[in-house]
Motif scaffolding. Sequence first.
Motif, PDB file in Angstrom:
ATOM      1  N   MET A   1      10.066 -63.209 -20.247  1.00  0.00           N
ATOM      2  CA  MET A   1       9.325 -62.099 -20.057  1.00  0.00           C
ATOM      3  C   MET A   1      10.059 -60.795 -19.671  1.00  0.00           C
ATOM      4  O   MET A   1       9.655 -59.658 -20.078  1.00  0.00           O
ATOM      5  CB  MET A   1       8.003 -62.197 -19.246  1.00  0.00           C
ATOM      6  CG  MET A   1       6.750 -63.210 -19.716  1.00  0.00           C
ATOM      7  SD  MET A   1       6.053 -62.424 -21.196  1.00  0.00           S
ATOM      8  CE  MET A   1       4.795 -63.205 -21.253  1.00  0.00           C
ATOM      9  N   THR A   2      11.008 -61.059 -18.681  1.00  0.00           N
ATOM     10  CA  THR A   2      11.702 -59.995 -18.616  1.00  0.00           C
ATOM     11  C   THR A   2      12.678 -59.388 -19.432  1.00  0.00           C
ATOM     12  O   THR A   2      12.688 -58.142 -19.624  1.00  0.00           O
ATOM     13  CB  THR A   2      12.818 -60.551 -17.041  1.00  0.00           C
ATOM     14  OG1 THR A   2      12.084 -61.037 -15.970  1.00  0.00           O
ATOM     15  CG2 THR A   2      13.543 -59.614 -16.606  1.00  0.00           C
TER      16      THR A   2
ATOM     17  N   ARG B   1      10.732 -52.021 -23.641  1.00  0.00           N
ATOM     18  CA  ARG B   1      10.703 -50.878 -22.848  1.00  0.00           C
ATOM     19  C   ARG B   1       9.241 -50.722 -21.969  1.00  0.00           C
ATOM     20  O   ARG B   1       8.756 -49.489 -21.917  1.00  0.00           O
ATOM     21  CB  ARG B   1      11.001 -49.641 -23.632  1.00  0.00           C
ATOM     22  CG  ARG B   1      12.422 -49.521 -24.225  1.00  0.00           C
ATOM     23  CD  ARG B   1      12.542 -48.209 -24.765  1.00  0.00           C
ATOM     24  NE  ARG B   1      14.186 -48.296 -25.145  1.00  0.00           N
ATOM     25  CZ  ARG B   1      14.431 -48.121 -26.731  1.00  0.00           C
ATOM     26  NH1 ARG B   1      13.461 -47.705 -27.289  1.00  0.00           N
ATOM     27  NH2 ARG B   1      15.727 -48.126 -26.784  1.00  0.00           N
ATOM     28  N   ILE B   2       8.736 -51.888 -21.786  1.00  0.00           N
ATOM     29  CA  ILE B   2       7.700 -51.988 -20.887  1.00  0.00           C
ATOM     30  C   ILE B   2       7.948 -52.552 -19.467  1.00  0.00           C
ATOM     31  O   ILE B   2       8.672 -53.803 -19.545  1.00  0.00           O
ATOM     32  CB  ILE B   2       6.724 -52.710 -21.476  1.00  0.00           C
ATOM     33  CG1 ILE B   2       6.222 -52.138 -22.810  1.00  0.00           C
ATOM     34  CG2 ILE B   2       5.260 -52.855 -20.788  1.00  0.00           C
ATOM     35  CD1 ILE B   2       5.382 -52.943 -23.878  1.00  0.00           C
ATOM     36  N   SER B   3       7.507 -52.253 -18.474  1.00  0.00           N
ATOM     37  CA  SER B   3       7.702 -52.806 -17.126  1.00  0.00           C
ATOM     38  C   SER B   3       7.003 -54.299 -17.273  1.00  0.00           C
ATOM     39  O   SER B   3       6.178 -54.444 -17.981  1.00  0.00           O
ATOM     40  CB  SER B   3       7.097 -52.100 -15.886  1.00  0.00           C
ATOM     41  OG  SER B   3       5.581 -52.263 -16.151  1.00  0.00           O
TER      42      SER B   3
ATOM     43  N   LEU C   1       3.868 -55.705 -19.046  1.00  0.00           N
ATOM     44  CA  LEU C   1       3.734 -56.682 -19.716  1.00  0.00           C
ATOM     45  C   LEU C   1       2.629 -57.908 -19.539  1.00  0.00           C
ATOM     46  O   LEU C   1       1.926 -58.173 -20.351  1.00  0.00           O
ATOM     47  CB  LEU C   1       5.135 -57.349 -20.197  1.00  0.00           C
ATOM     48  CG  LEU C   1       5.225 -58.309 -21.231  1.00  0.00           C
ATOM     49  CD1 LEU C   1       4.877 -57.621 -22.541  1.00  0.00           C
ATOM     50  CD2 LEU C   1       6.691 -58.989 -21.399  1.00  0.00           C
ATOM     51  N   TYR C   2       2.830 -58.463 -18.382  1.00  0.00           N
ATOM     52  CA  TYR C   2       1.707 -59.363 -18.086  1.00  0.00           C
ATOM     53  C   TYR C   2       0.429 -58.891 -18.026  1.00  0.00           C
ATOM     54  O   TYR C   2      -0.462 -59.725 -18.371  1.00  0.00           O
ATOM     55  CB  TYR C   2       2.259 -59.967 -16.519  1.00  0.00           C
ATOM     56  CG  TYR C   2       3.282 -61.071 -16.529  1.00  0.00           C
ATOM     57  CD1 TYR C   2       3.340 -61.987 -17.001  1.00  0.00           C
ATOM     58  CD2 TYR C   2       4.488 -60.528 -15.974  1.00  0.00           C
ATOM     59  CE1 TYR C   2       4.221 -63.205 -16.853  1.00  0.00           C
ATOM     60  CE2 TYR C   2       5.484 -61.454 -16.176  1.00  0.00           C
ATOM     61  CZ  TYR C   2       5.368 -62.837 -16.327  1.00  0.00           C
ATOM     62  OH  TYR C   2       6.439 -63.746 -16.220  1.00  0.00           O
TER      63      TYR C   2
ATOM     64  N   LYS D   1      -7.657 -59.734 -19.648  1.00  0.00           N
ATOM     65  CA  LYS D   1      -8.596 -58.484 -19.185  1.00  0.00           C
ATOM     66  C   LYS D   1      -7.521 -57.337 -19.657  1.00  0.00           C
ATOM     67  O   LYS D   1      -7.637 -56.155 -19.443  1.00  0.00           O
ATOM     68  CB  LYS D   1      -8.855 -58.300 -17.683  1.00  0.00           C
ATOM     69  CG  LYS D   1      -9.899 -59.256 -17.391  1.00  0.00           C
ATOM     70  CD  LYS D   1     -10.071 -59.199 -16.106  1.00  0.00           C
ATOM     71  CE  LYS D   1     -11.077 -60.135 -15.384  1.00  0.00           C
ATOM     72  NZ  LYS D   1     -11.587 -59.833 -14.044  1.00  0.00           N
ATOM     73  N   GLY D   2      -6.389 -57.924 -20.581  1.00  0.00           N
ATOM     74  CA  GLY D   2      -5.462 -56.497 -20.968  1.00  0.00           C
ATOM     75  C   GLY D   2      -6.397 -55.714 -21.878  1.00  0.00           C
ATOM     76  O   GLY D   2      -7.163 -55.684 -22.561  1.00  0.00           O
TER      77      GLY D   2
END
Length: 100
Positions: free
Chosen positions: A53-54, A61-63, A67-68, A74-75
């Motif tokens: 994931m990192t 280019r997403i923190s 991302l999680y 509920k994203g």
Amino acid sequence: MKRQFRDYQEKLIQDLQDPELASLYLNEALKDEDPCMFLLALKNVCEAQGEEMTTLAREARISRENLYRILSKKGNPKLNNIISLLNAVGFQLSVLPLKR
């Protein structure tokens, strides 16, 4: 004789390593009325690509935290985040005319 069964999720992730199958899977998920289905499909495709994931967050280019959140049940991601994430795993978003 004992039959051995494979875990469904394990088999799915293995199958989704094929870009053609992953593309079909994502497109089918987009057809569902529930947008959570697409996010679940996207999460499975991301997992199939084998990146942590990192690393995935960096490439998109997403923190990592965002991302999680995006891939959670509920994203509610913004379109630009979806596009960035798709690009990071080797896909693009496109629009096609309806076949009537």
